[in-house]
Design a protein around this motif. Structure first.
Motif, PDB file in Angstrom:
ATOM      1  N   LEU A 176       0.834  -1.212   0.000  1.00 11.58           N
ATOM      2  CA  LEU A 176       0.000   0.000   0.000  1.00 11.58           C
ATOM      3  C   LEU A 176       0.866   1.258   0.000  1.00 11.58           C
ATOM      4  O   LEU A 176       0.541   2.251  -0.662  1.00 11.58           O
ATOM      5  CB  LEU A 176      -0.913  -0.017   1.232  1.00 11.58           C
ATOM      6  N   GLU A 177       2.005   1.211   0.688  1.00 10.85           N
ATOM      7  CA  GLU A 177       2.899   2.369   0.752  1.00 10.85           C
ATOM      8  C   GLU A 177       3.463   2.703  -0.627  1.00 10.85           C
ATOM      9  O   GLU A 177       3.527   3.878  -1.022  1.00 10.85           O
ATOM     10  CB  GLU A 177       4.023   2.091   1.745  1.00 10.85           C
ATOM     11  N   LYS A 178       3.855   1.669  -1.386  1.00  5.56           N
ATOM     12  CA  LYS A 178       4.392   1.894  -2.725  1.00  5.56           C
ATOM     13  C   LYS A 178       3.315   2.420  -3.668  1.00  5.56           C
ATOM     14  O   LYS A 178       3.582   3.277  -4.521  1.00  5.56           O
ATOM     15  CB  LYS A 178       4.995   0.606  -3.274  1.00  5.56           C
ATOM     16  N   ARG A 179       2.090   1.908  -3.516  1.00  6.67           N
ATOM     17  CA  ARG A 179       1.001   2.393  -4.360  1.00  6.67           C
ATOM     18  C   ARG A 179       0.711   3.865  -4.089  1.00  6.67           C
ATOM     19  O   ARG A 179       0.486   4.653  -5.014  1.00  6.67           O
ATOM     20  CB  ARG A 179      -0.248   1.543  -4.122  1.00  6.67           C
ATOM     21  N   TYR A 180       0.730   4.247  -2.818  1.00  6.13           N
ATOM     22  CA  TYR A 180       0.526   5.662  -2.477  1.00  6.13           C
ATOM     23  C   TYR A 180       1.658   6.523  -3.020  1.00  6.13           C
ATOM     24  O   TYR A 180       1.443   7.662  -3.463  1.00  6.13           O
ATOM     25  CB  TYR A 180       0.424   5.833  -0.961  1.00  6.13           C
ATOM     26  N   ALA A 181       2.888   5.975  -2.986  1.00  4.24           N
ATOM     27  CA  ALA A 181       4.032   6.733  -3.512  1.00  4.24           C
ATOM     28  C   ALA A 181       3.883   6.972  -5.012  1.00  4.24           C
ATOM     29  O   ALA A 181       4.159   8.063  -5.515  1.00  4.24           O
ATOM     30  CB  ALA A 181       5.324   5.976  -3.219  1.00  4.24           C
ATOM     31  N   ARG A 182       3.408   5.944  -5.740  1.00  2.00           N
ATOM     32  CA  ARG A 182       3.204   6.105  -7.182  1.00  2.00           C
ATOM     33  C   ARG A 182       2.098   7.117  -7.472  1.00  2.00           C
ATOM     34  O   ARG A 182       2.224   7.945  -8.381  1.00  2.00           O
ATOM     35  CB  ARG A 182       2.854   4.752  -7.798  1.00  2.00           C
ATOM     36  N   ILE A 183       1.039   7.050  -6.691  1.00  2.00           N
ATOM     37  CA  ILE A 183      -0.054   8.019  -6.872  1.00  2.00           C
ATOM     38  C   ILE A 183       0.452   9.434  -6.595  1.00  2.00           C
ATOM     39  O   ILE A 183       0.113  10.386  -7.310  1.00  2.00           O
ATOM     40  CB  ILE A 183      -1.239   7.677  -5.947  1.00  2.00           C
ATOM     41  N   GLY A 184       1.301   9.570  -5.570  1.00  2.00           N
ATOM     42  CA  GLY A 184       1.870  10.881  -5.246  1.00  2.00           C
ATOM     43  C   GLY A 184       2.707  11.434  -6.383  1.00  2.00           C
ATOM     44  O   GLY A 184       2.639  12.633  -6.699  1.00  2.00           O
ATOM     45  N   VAL A 185       3.505  10.561  -7.025  1.00  2.00           N
ATOM     46  CA  VAL A 185       4.325  10.993  -8.162  1.00  2.00           C
ATOM     47  C   VAL A 185       3.446  11.467  -9.306  1.00  2.00           C
ATOM     48  O   VAL A 185       3.719  12.491  -9.947  1.00  2.00           O
ATOM     49  CB  VAL A 185       5.249   9.845  -8.622  1.00  2.00           C
ATOM     50  N   VAL A 186       2.369  10.710  -9.573  1.00  2.00           N
ATOM     51  CA  VAL A 186       1.458  11.092 -10.660  1.00  2.00           C
ATOM     52  C   VAL A 186       0.797  12.429 -10.364  1.00  2.00           C
ATOM     53  O   VAL A 186       0.653  13.284 -11.255  1.00  2.00           O
ATOM     54  CB  VAL A 186       0.391   9.997 -10.866  1.00  2.00           C
ATOM     55  N   LEU A 187       0.395  12.646  -9.117  1.00  3.71           N
ATOM     56  CA  LEU A 187      -0.298  13.880  -8.757  1.00  3.71           C
ATOM     57  C   LEU A 187       0.620  15.091  -8.794  1.00  3.71           C
ATOM     58  O   LEU A 187       0.196  16.196  -9.162  1.00  3.71           O
ATOM     59  CB  LEU A 187      -0.926  13.743  -7.364  1.00  3.71           C
ATOM     60  N   ILE A 188       1.879  14.904  -8.415  1.00  4.64           N
ATOM     61  CA  ILE A 188       2.802  16.041  -8.352  1.00  4.64           C
ATOM     62  C   ILE A 188       3.476  16.311  -9.690  1.00  4.64           C
ATOM     63  O   ILE A 188       4.037  17.396  -9.904  1.00  4.64           O
ATOM     64  CB  ILE A 188       3.867  15.813  -7.257  1.00  4.64           C
ATOM     65  N   ALA A 189       3.408  15.357 -10.617  1.00  5.87           N
ATOM     66  CA  ALA A 189       4.077  15.514 -11.910  1.00  5.87           C
ATOM     67  C   ALA A 189       3.639  16.769 -12.667  1.00  5.87           C
ATOM     68  O   ALA A 189       4.487  17.501 -13.196  1.00  5.87           O
ATOM     69  CB  ALA A 189       3.861  14.265 -12.767  1.00  5.87           C
ATOM     70  N   PRO A 190       2.320  17.088 -12.764  1.00  8.86           N
ATOM     71  CA  PRO A 190       1.933  18.324 -13.469  1.00  8.86           C
ATOM     72  C   PRO A 190       2.535  19.582 -12.860  1.00  8.86           C
ATOM     73  O   PRO A 190       2.947  20.489 -13.580  1.00  8.86           O
ATOM     74  CB  PRO A 190       0.398  18.321 -13.355  1.00  8.86           C
ATOM     75  N   THR A 191       2.592  19.630 -11.531  1.00 10.51           N
ATOM     76  CA  THR A 191       3.183  20.796 -10.867  1.00 10.51           C
ATOM     77  C   THR A 191       4.662  20.928 -11.201  1.00 10.51           C
ATOM     78  O   THR A 191       5.163  22.026 -11.455  1.00 10.51           O
ATOM     79  CB  THR A 191       2.992  20.693  -9.346  1.00 10.51           C
ATOM     80  N   VAL A 192       5.370  19.800 -11.194  1.00 14.48           N
ATOM     81  CA  VAL A 192       6.797  19.825 -11.522  1.00 14.48           C
ATOM     82  C   VAL A 192       7.014  20.268 -12.959  1.00 14.48           C
ATOM     83  O   VAL A 192       7.918  21.061 -13.255  1.00 14.48           O
ATOM     84  CB  VAL A 192       7.414  18.427 -11.289  1.00 14.48           C
ATOM     85  N   LEU A 193       6.163  19.779 -13.870  1.00 14.78           N
ATOM     86  CA  LEU A 193       6.290  20.165 -15.279  1.00 14.78           C
ATOM     87  C   LEU A 193       6.040  21.659 -15.463  1.00 14.78           C
ATOM     88  O   LEU A 193       6.770  22.331 -16.204  1.00 14.78           O
ATOM     89  CB  LEU A 193       5.304  19.352 -16.128  1.00 14.78           C
ATOM     90  N   VAL A 194       5.016  22.184 -14.793  1.00  7.68           N
ATOM     91  CA  VAL A 194       4.727  23.618 -14.887  1.00  7.68           C
ATOM     92  C   VAL A 194       5.869  24.431 -14.298  1.00  7.68           C
ATOM     93  O   VAL A 194       6.282  25.455 -14.855  1.00  7.68           O
ATOM     94  CB  VAL A 194       3.398  23.943 -14.176  1.00  7.68           C
ATOM     95  N   PHE A 195       6.408  23.974 -13.167  1.00  9.62           N
ATOM     96  CA  PHE A 195       7.534  24.663 -12.535  1.00  9.62           C
ATOM     97  C   PHE A 195       8.731  24.722 -13.484  1.00  9.62           C
ATOM     98  O   PHE A 195       9.368  25.767 -13.635  1.00  9.62           O
ATOM     99  CB  PHE A 195       7.922  23.944 -11.245  1.00  9.62           C
TER     100      PHE A 195
END
Length: 299
Positions: free
Chosen positions: A9-28
């Motif tokens: 479950l921890e790894k799945r949450y980590a992957r979801i976190g990467v997906v969610l933060i990816a747009p912000t990183v790209l915009v930055f």
């Protein structure tokens, strides 16, 4: 054959976190990191703006910057503008916040009207102020002439030191509501019991302000000063629309100098050099601001 065990479950949450933060990183990267790296890169070249053709010059642009009278003149003007408008913002902002924190008639309406300059379009505000300052038909000269305070119309925007004083006053008027908002929010969080105890001990209004109000506002004012210093230092549109840097570069700030180098003189490399110099100064302000906010959070 044995199938691979499902991810934890921890790894799945980590992957979801990467997906969610990816747009912000790209915009930055697109709006901050790429322009920053490009500015530093372009500052090492002599580039003609319309074609972006140029040649490598290394640190020659920085050497020219340090020897440029225009740069030091713009830096001095930027300092005068920043300090002048910031001081007026603090004085008017704190005074207005103290007034609005009292029980006055039409308090809600007064608070709304104070915020009006801050939310007003800069273009509209400048047009109104240029009309007020006009030396031929401006209402300011008209009122002063009727009052007998002046014998002839004053050229507010076309000569020094009137031009610098004028843009400082307009800048303070435009941005002091930000100080009002922040200081008023802090004033409303000060316990009323402190003032009641001071009053019982015989403290007057001025003593209550210096012994209670001012110490309570100190940390907030430090943050306000740093934020407004950063924003005022890089101000472009208000100064450009008011005076265009004139008369004779007397109100030309670093932001206006970058614009002139890039789009009037078509020297994008030199403009990038000036922009990098501004960035270094703003980086210093930002580091101080971050350090102060961290100290407030820890305290």
């Amino acid at each position: 054959m044995h199938s691979d065990p499902p991810p934890s479950l921890e790894k799945r949450y980590a992957r979801i976190g990467v997906v969610l933060i990816a747009p912000t990183v790209l915009v930055f990267c697109a709006v901050i990191l790429y322009p920053l790296i490009s500015a530093i890169y372009l500052s090492l070249f002599s580039i003609y703006t319309p074609t972006l053709a140029g040649e490598w010059v290394g640190v020659d642009n920085y050497t020219a910057l340090l020897a440029s009278g225009d740069f030091w003149n713009a830096a001095l003007n930027t300092l005068i503008w920043t300090v002048g408008t910031l001081m007026l913002q603090l004085v008017f902002g704190v005074a207005m916040a103290l007034l609005l924190n009292q029980s006055i008639v039409f308090q809600s309406l007064a608070r709304s009207l104070v915020l009006f300059p801050y939310f007003l379009s800069t273009v509209v505000a400048v047009l109104v102020w240029r009309w007020l300052f006009n030396d031929l038909y401006g209402i300011l000269n008209h009122v002063l002439l009727i009052a007998g305070l002046i014998d002839a119309p004053v050229n507010w925007l076309g000569q020094m030191p009137n031009a610098m004083i004028s843009i400082i006053l307009v800048g303070a008027w435009k941005y002091f509501p930000f100080v009002v908002i922040v200081v008023l929010a802090r004033l409303q969080s000060i316990p009323e019991q402190l003032y009641e105890a001071a009053t019982i001990d015989g403290a007057g209004p001025f003593q209550r302000f210096t012994d209670i109000t001012l110490p309570q506002l100190r940390d907030v004012l430090v943050v306000v000063v740093l934020l407004r210093a950063i924003w005022d230092f890089k101000e472009f549109d208000l100064i450009y629309l008011m005076t265009g840097g004139g008369p004779a570069r007397a109100t030309q700030t670093l932001s206006l100098l970058v614009y002139e180098e890039a789009f009037r003189l078509n020297r994008m490399g030199m403009a990038s050099t000036y922009a990098v110099a501004m960035m270094l100064v703003l980086l210093g302000f930002t580091l101080v601001y971050l350090r102060q906010t961290n100290r407030l959070e820890e305290g």
